[in-house]
Design an enzyme around this catalytic site. Structure first.
Site, PDB file in Angstrom:
ATOM      1  N   GLY A 162      -3.522   4.887   9.487  1.00 17.50           N
ATOM      2  CA  GLY A 162      -3.428   3.587  10.112  1.00 17.50           C
ATOM      3  C   GLY A 162      -2.514   2.672   9.323  1.00 17.50           C
ATOM      4  O   GLY A 162      -2.220   2.917   8.157  1.00 17.50           O
ATOM      5  N   CYS A 185       3.429  -3.620   5.237  1.00 21.88           N
ATOM      6  CA  CYS A 185       2.191  -3.656   6.032  1.00 21.88           C
ATOM      7  C   CYS A 185       2.291  -4.594   7.225  1.00 21.88           C
ATOM      8  O   CYS A 185       1.277  -5.070   7.743  1.00 21.88           O
ATOM      9  CB  CYS A 185       1.002  -4.039   5.156  1.00 21.88           C
ATOM     10  SG  CYS A 185       0.745  -2.911   3.772  1.00 21.88           S
ATOM     11  N   THR A 223       4.747   1.183   4.364  1.00 29.44           N
ATOM     12  CA  THR A 223       4.314   0.975   2.987  1.00 29.44           C
ATOM     13  C   THR A 223       5.300   1.669   2.063  1.00 29.44           C
ATOM     14  O   THR A 223       5.884   2.693   2.414  1.00 29.44           O
ATOM     15  CB  THR A 223       2.901   1.557   2.757  1.00 29.44           C
ATOM     16  OG1 THR A 223       1.979   0.888   3.612  1.00 29.44           O
ATOM     17  CG2 THR A 223       2.445   1.373   1.330  1.00 29.44           C
ATOM     18  N   HIS A 266       5.872   3.558  -1.637  1.00 36.47           N
ATOM     19  CA  HIS A 266       5.265   4.241  -2.780  1.00 36.47           C
ATOM     20  C   HIS A 266       6.369   4.569  -3.774  1.00 36.47           C
ATOM     21  O   HIS A 266       7.498   4.905  -3.384  1.00 36.47           O
ATOM     22  CB  HIS A 266       4.574   5.543  -2.360  1.00 36.47           C
ATOM     23  CG  HIS A 266       3.420   5.343  -1.435  1.00 36.47           C
ATOM     24  ND1 HIS A 266       2.441   4.414  -1.658  1.00 36.47           N
ATOM     25  CD2 HIS A 266       3.079   5.973  -0.281  1.00 36.47           C
ATOM     26  CE1 HIS A 266       1.542   4.470  -0.688  1.00 36.47           C
ATOM     27  NE2 HIS A 266       1.912   5.400   0.169  1.00 36.47           N
TER      28      HIS A 266
END
Length: 274
Positions: free
Chosen positions: A103, A208, A107, A109
């Site tokens: 969901g 997000c 994002t 990383h």
């Protein structure tokens, strides 16, 4: 307001929920359950390798053939796209972009960020997804407290936030993101906590899906807490056990799960048009 549907495999996503702070916190297992395996990878883990290992392990947990697992790691720089991501939120695909199956939206990383993949069997705990997400938020909030950082949850924004009055009235920065998928009542994916990443790497996306100028991203280092990743891992483990149960040291998942013949690769997304 978005709703979630319980299927054999589903992702978690919801909009404004006005009673999140009233949800019960913690997901302790049934009495007599085995400890949660706790694994930390020292080297950066390729995203496709991590997704394959996580998927394999979660399937084994669902079959009753493996212990639940928390896997802490770092990735090379990359972006992941959740089920609610919009193409225009990818501003500059300077790093590889992967469809994550969790969901949420886009994002980042990368090095200096602690990623936690959380594989818990909710049948042994409570089949309550909102409680799960609130408990993960509480876990991170308590871990941050060990470093004197006051993390908070918000009614309309999943994750952990830090008030930044030094940046202006109402300014807040996100320090931890959460994205979950549930398959056969076993959780996949988890959270990312910014310890000391290069925060400029977030500028390639709308993190997000939050685009308001008063909302940004931060890290422990950005807040003046130059703590080591090892210190963060210790704080995460100490905060985990009162909420989710005891843990036990485990081998590096990257060197064990990927020997499984059932491993699968992540699907890499082409750079989205803007």
């Amino acid at each position: 307001m978005r709703r979630y549907i319980l299927l054999r495999s589903f992702v978690f996503s919801y909009g404004v929920v006005t009673t999140r702070n009233d949800l019960e916190i913690g997901l302790l297992p049934l009495a007599g359950s085995a400890p949660v395996a706790w694994s930390v990878s020292e080297r950066p883990i390729d995203y496709q390798e991590a997704l394959a290992a996580m998927t394999s392990r979660a399937a084994a947990i669902a079959r009753g053939e493996a212990a639940e697992l928390v896997w802490l790691l770092e990735h090379p720089p990359l972006y992941t796209s959740g089920t609610s991501a919009q193409p225009h939120e990818l501003l500059d695909a300077r790093f590889p972009v992967y469809v994550a199956g969790r969901g949420g939206q886009f994002t980042y990383h990368g090095p200096g960020q602690r990623v936690g993949y959380v594989m818990l069997d909710l049948k042994r705990r409570a089949p309550d997804v909102r409680r799960l997400v609130s408990s993960i938020e509480e876990w991170i909030i308590r871990a941050l407290g060990a470093f004197g950082v006051h993390g908070e949850r918000r009614e309309d924004r999943v994750g952990v936030w830090v008030a930044r009055p030094d940046k202006g009235d109402g300014a807040e920065d996100k320090i931890a993101a959460i994205g979950i998928r549930i398959q056969r009542w076993v959780t996949l994916h988890g959270f990312s906590l910014n310890v000391a990443p290069d925060l400029s790497h977030f500028s390639g996306i709308v993190p997000c899906g939050v685009s308001e100028q008063r909302f940004g991203v931060t890290s422990l280092a950005d807040l003046g807490r130059p703590d080591s990743m090892r210190d963060v891992d210790h704080a995460l483990r100490a905060a985990f056990e009162p909420l989710f149960g005891t843990t036990i040291e485990a081998q590096d998942v990257a060197s064990t799960e990927n020997r499984s013949p059932g491993r699968r690769s992540a699907k890499s997304a082409e750079s989205a048009s803007r």
